[in-house]
Design a protein around this motif. Sequence first.
Motif: not given
Length: 264
Positions: A184-185, A211-214, A218-220, A252-253
């Motif tokens: 993704a990066a 890519i979609w999940l990353r 980035k947001g909540p 995901v975190p």
Amino acid sequence: MRFDISGHYLLLQAFDRTGRKVFGGEWHGDEAFARDTEDPSGVSGERRNIQDLIKTLAASAEPHNAILASDADEEEHQAASDALHQINRELGQLKERLATLPHVTGSWLADHEAFKRRTDIESKLFEAFRSGDLDLQVGPNEIVQWRTWSRQPDFKVLFSMSCVIVPRSHAGQRRRGPAFIQLAAFEKWLCRFAGAATGTEELTPEAQLEIWLREKIKGPKEFSKPVYRAHALEEIPELSARAFDRVWDNVVPKNWKRRGRHGS
């Protein structure tokens, strides 16, 4: 977090994708293996200059040859003979030099152009590693410490082999390992270059999902996991629910894995 190879490119894959994006149709795909060749432009230019001088000298000999073939007096004949001797001496030296110069063949030109493309893409990736825009990963869990490792003479990045040779001062049990770049990066970094399209339609459904999940994380967290799964399956038709769950767990975190919209 477990290492998932589907979320990474091998270094050679990243090198090739960068080359195709930057050079488009000029990229042949074997540039990683192009050998270092001398720039043929200097040799080509010298051959051309010598050939031009030979033509000029040959033309300057014609008036003197005409005098020798005429009924000119002895003094004119001698002057013409002396001039021709000097011209022929210079012509001989030029022809000897020309014989020592290699011929600039089509394969030489092609090899050098391929090597220039290779070094161009290598320098772009090296700069990305140096600046921190991309992380170069060795094996499943070690990130290259570029600032310190790159200063060691025994540190090497082998693009054609997707391999990193770790400097002795930092090596553990193994001094070399496979080199990866997080997918993704890399795709985000690649977008800075104009050129041929390299959209997500070329990627596997799992890679598209990563890519979609990353982007989402980035947001909540706005929805529950089942809602995200439903949205992903709608946007990526070839994706399976099982594949979604596997990529979700890897990407995901921890706070997103708790129940509820905000991981509470």
